[in-house]
Design a protein around this motif. Sequence first.
Motif, mmCIF file in Angstrom:
data_model
loop_
_atom_site.group_PDB
_atom_site.id
_atom_site.type_symbol
_atom_site.label_atom_id
_atom_site.label_comp_id
_atom_site.label_asym_id
_atom_site.label_seq_id
_atom_site.Cartn_x
_atom_site.Cartn_y
_atom_site.Cartn_z
ATOM 1 N N VAL A 1 1.016 -1.376 -0.154
ATOM 2 C CA VAL A 1 -0.109 0.011 -0.008
ATOM 3 C C VAL A 1 0.938 1.287 0.035
ATOM 4 C CG1 VAL A 1 -1.587 1.175 1.322
ATOM 5 C CG2 VAL A 1 -1.893 -1.218 1.036
ATOM 6 N N PHE A 2 1.966 0.955 0.688
ATOM 7 C CA PHE A 2 2.598 2.484 0.991
ATOM 8 C C PHE A 2 3.959 2.625 -0.082
ATOM 9 C CE2 PHE A 2 0.618 2.330 4.915
ATOM 10 C CZ PHE A 2 0.252 3.736 5.086
ATOM 11 N N ILE A 3 4.074 1.515 -1.070
ATOM 12 C CA ILE A 3 5.180 1.687 -1.784
ATOM 13 C C ILE A 3 5.123 3.040 -3.004
ATOM 14 C CG2 ILE A 3 6.191 0.645 -3.942
ATOM 15 C CD1 ILE A 3 6.392 -1.707 -2.647
ATOM 16 N N TYR A 4 3.958 3.215 -3.388
ATOM 17 C CA TYR A 4 3.675 4.201 -4.219
ATOM 18 C C TYR A 4 3.788 5.422 -3.569
ATOM 19 C CZ TYR A 4 1.422 7.308 -7.687
ATOM 20 O OH TYR A 4 1.414 8.320 -8.591
ATOM 21 N N PRO A 5 3.228 5.965 -2.632
ATOM 22 C CA PRO A 5 3.310 7.253 -1.941
ATOM 23 C C PRO A 5 4.823 7.412 -1.563
ATOM 24 C CG PRO A 5 1.635 5.996 -0.663
ATOM 25 C CD PRO A 5 2.133 5.066 -1.632
ATOM 26 N N ILE A 6 5.429 6.348 -1.032
ATOM 27 C CA ILE A 6 6.973 6.697 -1.098
ATOM 28 C C ILE A 6 7.826 6.838 -2.214
ATOM 29 C CG2 ILE A 6 9.295 5.412 -0.276
ATOM 30 C CD1 ILE A 6 7.548 3.790 1.780
ATOM 31 N N HIS A 7 7.503 5.959 -3.278
ATOM 32 C CA HIS A 7 7.919 6.242 -4.496
ATOM 33 C C HIS A 7 7.864 7.677 -5.190
ATOM 34 C CE1 HIS A 7 8.928 5.241 -8.783
ATOM 35 N NE2 HIS A 7 7.887 6.204 -9.143
ATOM 36 N N LYS A 8 6.548 8.115 -5.039
ATOM 37 C CA LYS A 8 6.136 9.609 -5.286
ATOM 38 C C LYS A 8 7.008 10.425 -4.568
ATOM 39 C CE LYS A 8 3.287 11.806 -8.050
ATOM 40 N NZ LYS A 8 3.477 11.792 -9.574
ATOM 41 N N GLY A 9 7.039 10.252 -3.384
ATOM 42 C CA GLY A 9 7.886 11.276 -2.163
ATOM 43 C C GLY A 9 9.207 11.262 -2.515
ATOM 44 N N PHE A 10 9.921 10.148 -3.195
ATOM 45 C CA PHE A 10 11.575 10.558 -3.626
ATOM 46 C C PHE A 10 11.528 11.072 -5.032
ATOM 47 C CE2 PHE A 10 12.563 6.710 -0.844
ATOM 48 C CZ PHE A 10 13.579 7.394 -0.305
ATOM 49 N N HIS A 11 10.399 11.154 -5.837
ATOM 50 C CA HIS A 11 10.265 11.951 -6.957
ATOM 51 C C HIS A 11 10.354 13.423 -6.502
ATOM 52 C CE1 HIS A 11 9.955 9.319 -10.316
ATOM 53 N NE2 HIS A 11 8.906 8.676 -9.850
ATOM 54 N N ILE A 12 9.390 13.806 -5.375
ATOM 55 C CA ILE A 12 9.433 15.102 -5.231
ATOM 56 C C ILE A 12 10.301 15.434 -4.156
ATOM 57 C CG2 ILE A 12 7.817 16.586 -3.779
ATOM 58 C CD1 ILE A 12 5.407 14.691 -4.676
ATOM 59 N N LEU A 13 11.158 15.117 -3.492
ATOM 60 C CA LEU A 13 12.234 15.356 -2.609
ATOM 61 C C LEU A 13 13.035 16.139 -3.354
ATOM 62 C CD1 LEU A 13 13.163 15.246 0.283
ATOM 63 C CD2 LEU A 13 14.535 13.102 -0.232
ATOM 64 N N PRO A 14 13.952 15.858 -4.358
ATOM 65 C CA PRO A 14 15.004 16.455 -4.878
ATOM 66 C C PRO A 14 14.570 18.016 -5.329
ATOM 67 C CG PRO A 14 14.590 14.437 -6.364
ATOM 68 C CD PRO A 14 13.759 14.543 -4.943
ATOM 69 N N LEU A 15 13.471 18.023 -5.907
ATOM 70 C CA LEU A 15 12.893 19.316 -6.598
ATOM 71 C C LEU A 15 12.405 20.021 -5.463
ATOM 72 C CD1 LEU A 15 10.960 17.531 -9.837
ATOM 73 C CD2 LEU A 15 13.148 18.758 -9.675
ATOM 74 N N TRP A 16 11.798 19.428 -4.519
ATOM 75 C CA TRP A 16 11.507 20.382 -3.282
ATOM 76 C C TRP A 16 12.678 20.910 -2.822
ATOM 77 C CZ3 TRP A 16 11.987 19.537 1.872
ATOM 78 C CH2 TRP A 16 11.503 20.308 2.845
ATOM 79 N N ILE A 17 13.758 20.235 -2.530
ATOM 80 C CA ILE A 17 15.062 20.885 -2.165
ATOM 81 C C ILE A 17 15.506 21.775 -3.102
ATOM 82 C CG2 ILE A 17 17.446 20.183 -1.710
ATOM 83 C CD1 ILE A 17 16.472 17.463 -0.713
ATOM 84 N N LEU A 18 15.505 21.683 -4.290
ATOM 85 C CA LEU A 18 15.814 22.679 -5.172
ATOM 86 C C LEU A 18 14.837 23.839 -5.113
ATOM 87 C CD1 LEU A 18 17.162 20.212 -7.995
ATOM 88 C CD2 LEU A 18 18.300 21.930 -6.641
ATOM 89 N N GLN A 19 13.684 23.782 -4.506
ATOM 90 C CA GLN A 19 12.817 24.813 -4.224
ATOM 91 C C GLN A 19 12.051 25.032 -5.512
ATOM 92 O OE1 GLN A 19 14.691 28.257 -2.812
ATOM 93 N NE2 GLN A 19 15.169 27.229 -0.834
ATOM 94 N N LYS A 20 11.511 24.057 -6.454
ATOM 95 C CA LYS A 20 10.801 24.099 -7.653
ATOM 96 C C LYS A 20 9.255 24.242 -7.143
ATOM 97 C CE LYS A 20 13.985 23.619 -10.260
ATOM 98 N NZ LYS A 20 14.436 24.599 -11.023
ATOM 99 N N PHE B 1 16.374 3.773 -8.133
ATOM 100 C CA PHE B 1 17.712 3.328 -7.495
ATOM 101 C C PHE B 1 17.485 3.140 -5.979
ATOM 102 C CE2 PHE B 1 19.465 5.143 -11.398
ATOM 103 C CZ PHE B 1 20.097 3.902 -11.642
ATOM 104 N N ILE B 2 17.123 4.105 -5.147
ATOM 105 C CA ILE B 2 16.940 3.820 -3.705
ATOM 106 C C ILE B 2 16.120 2.624 -3.169
ATOM 107 C CG2 ILE B 2 16.284 4.891 -1.528
ATOM 108 C CD1 ILE B 2 17.471 7.473 -2.445
ATOM 109 N N ILE B 3 14.928 2.779 -3.633
ATOM 110 C CA ILE B 3 13.774 1.756 -3.051
ATOM 111 C C ILE B 3 14.171 0.340 -3.656
ATOM 112 C CG2 ILE B 3 11.598 1.046 -3.363
ATOM 113 C CD1 ILE B 3 10.701 4.173 -3.290
ATOM 114 N N ASN B 4 14.677 0.115 -5.051
ATOM 115 C CA ASN B 4 14.998 -1.121 -5.479
ATOM 116 C C ASN B 4 16.256 -1.797 -4.819
ATOM 117 O OD1 ASN B 4 12.789 -1.336 -7.095
ATOM 118 N ND2 ASN B 4 13.827 -0.969 -8.948
ATOM 119 N N ILE B 5 17.072 -0.760 -4.689
ATOM 120 C CA ILE B 5 18.509 -1.487 -3.938
ATOM 121 C C ILE B 5 17.996 -1.994 -2.520
ATOM 122 C CG2 ILE B 5 20.574 -0.687 -2.919
ATOM 123 C CD1 ILE B 5 20.886 0.877 -5.781
ATOM 124 N N ALA B 6 17.494 -1.005 -1.849
ATOM 125 C CA ALA B 6 16.970 -1.413 -0.401
ATOM 126 C C ALA B 6 15.932 -2.855 -0.595
ATOM 127 C CB ALA B 6 15.843 -0.243 0.139
#
Length: 179
Positions: A58-77, A115-120
């Motif tokens: 159930v939580f894989i997709y929200p975590i996946h989406k969060g990892f998409h958003i995280l770098p762009l959020w850090i770059l203040q997009k 990369f992060i989730i699959n390696i984990a």
Amino acid sequence: MHCIKTVNIEYEYGNTRIFILASILFFVTFCLSYCLTSFNYLQPHRSEGLLYFLIAVVFIYPIHKGFHILPLWILQKKMVFDFRIKFIFVPVLHTTFTTLIRRNEYLFALLLPTFIINIAFLFAAFMWKEYAHYFCLLFAYHSSICMIDLMLVRTIIKAPRNALIEETEKGYEILVPTW
């Protein structure tokens, strides 16, 4: 800016083809990963973790989406969030970026969860071999989720290095400066 290509994966491939390709990828990925992780393990697999497995699904997709958003959020997009229901029962968090994103930044954001989730999951399958069947299923499921990202990467990587990505109603537009 000049638009050199508009990319819409759902329009180009169709939902049925995407679902079939994702299913094939799921099956092949599970078979290969399960064979690799269970090759030397002669004990029976344990089934106590079924509830944790279902929660993870159930939580894989929200975590996946969060990892998409995280770098762009850090770059203040700047982005806008929209919650939608697809296929009558599948909840989807849709993110629309309101600013232009550089090609390499967008490629990084697309590939980060892969990369992060699959390696984990692979690491966990090799570490806890008695639960490898669960981790291999999660790995295969997440790999099929990542398939659309990889289709986008395949298209965007062909764009010039100075290209910018803009999200529109039609899909993603690859823009280059007109100097």
